[in-house]
Design an enzyme around this catalytic site. Sequence first.
Site, PDB file in Angstrom:
ATOM      1  N   ASP A 102       9.627   2.707   1.809  1.00  0.00           N
ATOM      2  CA  ASP A 102       8.230   3.312   2.471  1.00  0.00           C
ATOM      3  C   ASP A 102       8.222   3.608   3.581  1.00  0.00           C
ATOM      4  O   ASP A 102       7.616   2.988   4.175  1.00  0.00           O
ATOM      5  CB  ASP A 102       7.155   3.671   1.461  1.00  0.00           C
ATOM      6  CG  ASP A 102       5.130   4.259   1.642  1.00  0.00           C
ATOM      7  OD1 ASP A 102       5.587   4.361   2.537  1.00  0.00           O
ATOM      8  OD2 ASP A 102       4.392   3.675   0.522  1.00  0.00           O
ATOM      9  N   PHE A 136       0.641  -1.204   0.005  1.00  0.00           N
ATOM     10  CA  PHE A 136       0.112   0.102   0.240  1.00  0.00           C
ATOM     11  C   PHE A 136       1.249   1.392  -0.579  1.00  0.00           C
ATOM     12  O   PHE A 136       1.316   1.719   0.853  1.00  0.00           O
ATOM     13  CB  PHE A 136      -1.346   0.052   1.048  1.00  0.00           C
ATOM     14  CG  PHE A 136      -1.933   0.948   1.120  1.00  0.00           C
ATOM     15  CD1 PHE A 136      -3.055   1.046   0.412  1.00  0.00           C
ATOM     16  CD2 PHE A 136      -1.224   2.892   1.658  1.00  0.00           C
ATOM     17  CE1 PHE A 136      -3.427   2.283  -0.007  1.00  0.00           C
ATOM     18  CE2 PHE A 136      -2.133   3.916   1.846  1.00  0.00           C
ATOM     19  CZ  PHE A 136      -3.934   3.150   0.930  1.00  0.00           C
ATOM     20  N   LYS A 168       2.940  11.398   7.031  1.00  0.00           N
ATOM     21  CA  LYS A 168       2.029  11.194   7.954  1.00  0.00           C
ATOM     22  C   LYS A 168       2.875  12.193   9.541  1.00  0.00           C
ATOM     23  O   LYS A 168       2.657  13.285   9.409  1.00  0.00           O
ATOM     24  CB  LYS A 168       1.872   9.949   8.071  1.00  0.00           C
ATOM     25  CG  LYS A 168       1.412   8.875   7.022  1.00  0.00           C
ATOM     26  CD  LYS A 168       0.713   7.578   7.611  1.00  0.00           C
ATOM     27  CE  LYS A 168      -0.538   7.101   6.308  1.00  0.00           C
ATOM     28  NZ  LYS A 168      -1.656   7.904   6.205  1.00  0.00           N
TER      29      LYS A 168
END
Length: 401
Positions: A226, A141, A255
Amino acid sequence: MSKTADAIRSADAHSAHNYHPLPIVVATAEGAWMTDVEGRRYLDMLAGYSALNFGHCNRRLLDAARAQLERVTLTSRAFHHDRFADFCTELAALCGKEAVLPMNTGAEAVETAVKTARKWGYEVKGVPDGHAKIVVAADNFHGRTTTIVSFSTDHEARDHYGPYTPGFEIVPYGDLTALASAVTSNTVAVLLEPIQGEAGVLVPPAGYLRGVRELTRERNVLFMADEIQSGLGRTGKTFACEHEEVVPDVYILGKALGGGVVPVSAVVADRDVLGVFKPGEHGSTFGGNPLACAVALEVIAMLRTGEYQQRATELGDHLHRELNLMVGGGAVTAVRGRGLWAGIDIDPARGTGREISEKLMELGVLVKDTHGSTIRIAPPLVISKEDLDWGLDQLRSVLAE
């Protein structure tokens, strides 16, 4: 009609239904707790998918934002501003790299990393133009843009958004042999999550990341990590790659970099990688804006103390001890994770992840389901041990039903 029902009805009437949130309407939040429009309090055990590592309304971050709001919030990159150099310098130092390319969202950072790898492949490695390949992992994801869903194996994220962007090779996560077989002379990068969050907090086999690092170095391929969910303290280290003493060529961050206050993301690498960009070849109006830089600088300063990494380690050890005691009791079939991050597989006979999440919500605990009967726990790193234990007690209560 209650305030909650009225707010949900209005939202359903006037927004696209691309999310299926739990039936709670949050009005205020602080630390690890949120309060809804009816005045009910809930323990946040999701932390905005790690965007709120430092808790809701963290005073240091709010103070940094307020101070910057009174000065300047946006210049665009058409002009320099006085927070940009410090932000790039400090973030590069935190990552042990030389250069930073700031964006806003995690998906933008992944897209930037993809463009970086392709350009590097053509201009530095010498791959024929238009032939670059990037190897990715199944069940990944990385976001939901058109290019990113082109290499997703999640049908909900991918179906009916084609035609898809070519240039990606998908291999099983954690399988070094498959990865090695997929790398060719036209491969420019391997893009991986050190821990797969959306897939259920999947931790790769020991030695996998080290093997990826060795393989990519031998084959002259970029290793792009990531760390949007796994980075910035979540797993007990600043970066999840550190658990195997691995330093990738490219960090992809987001984030928690914005502290839950503003969206901030970045691609961080050395000059021989990010140096492929020239003025006008890539950019973002809001990327690296003064407000974002001010908040992110405070995030970096907080991480430099090591306090949050230590809390994630100590409380994470406690969390996993308690969760592992639940395995085999008839409800929990498996627990995975690292630090203050866990994926919990529930016996489907006991309910779906959504059903378990709804029952926990009724008891004042907020978690998120994924992939059927799996729930994820990722509380803010500022959560107290007492609150964490209370939340675990509510989970035990639900599972005992």
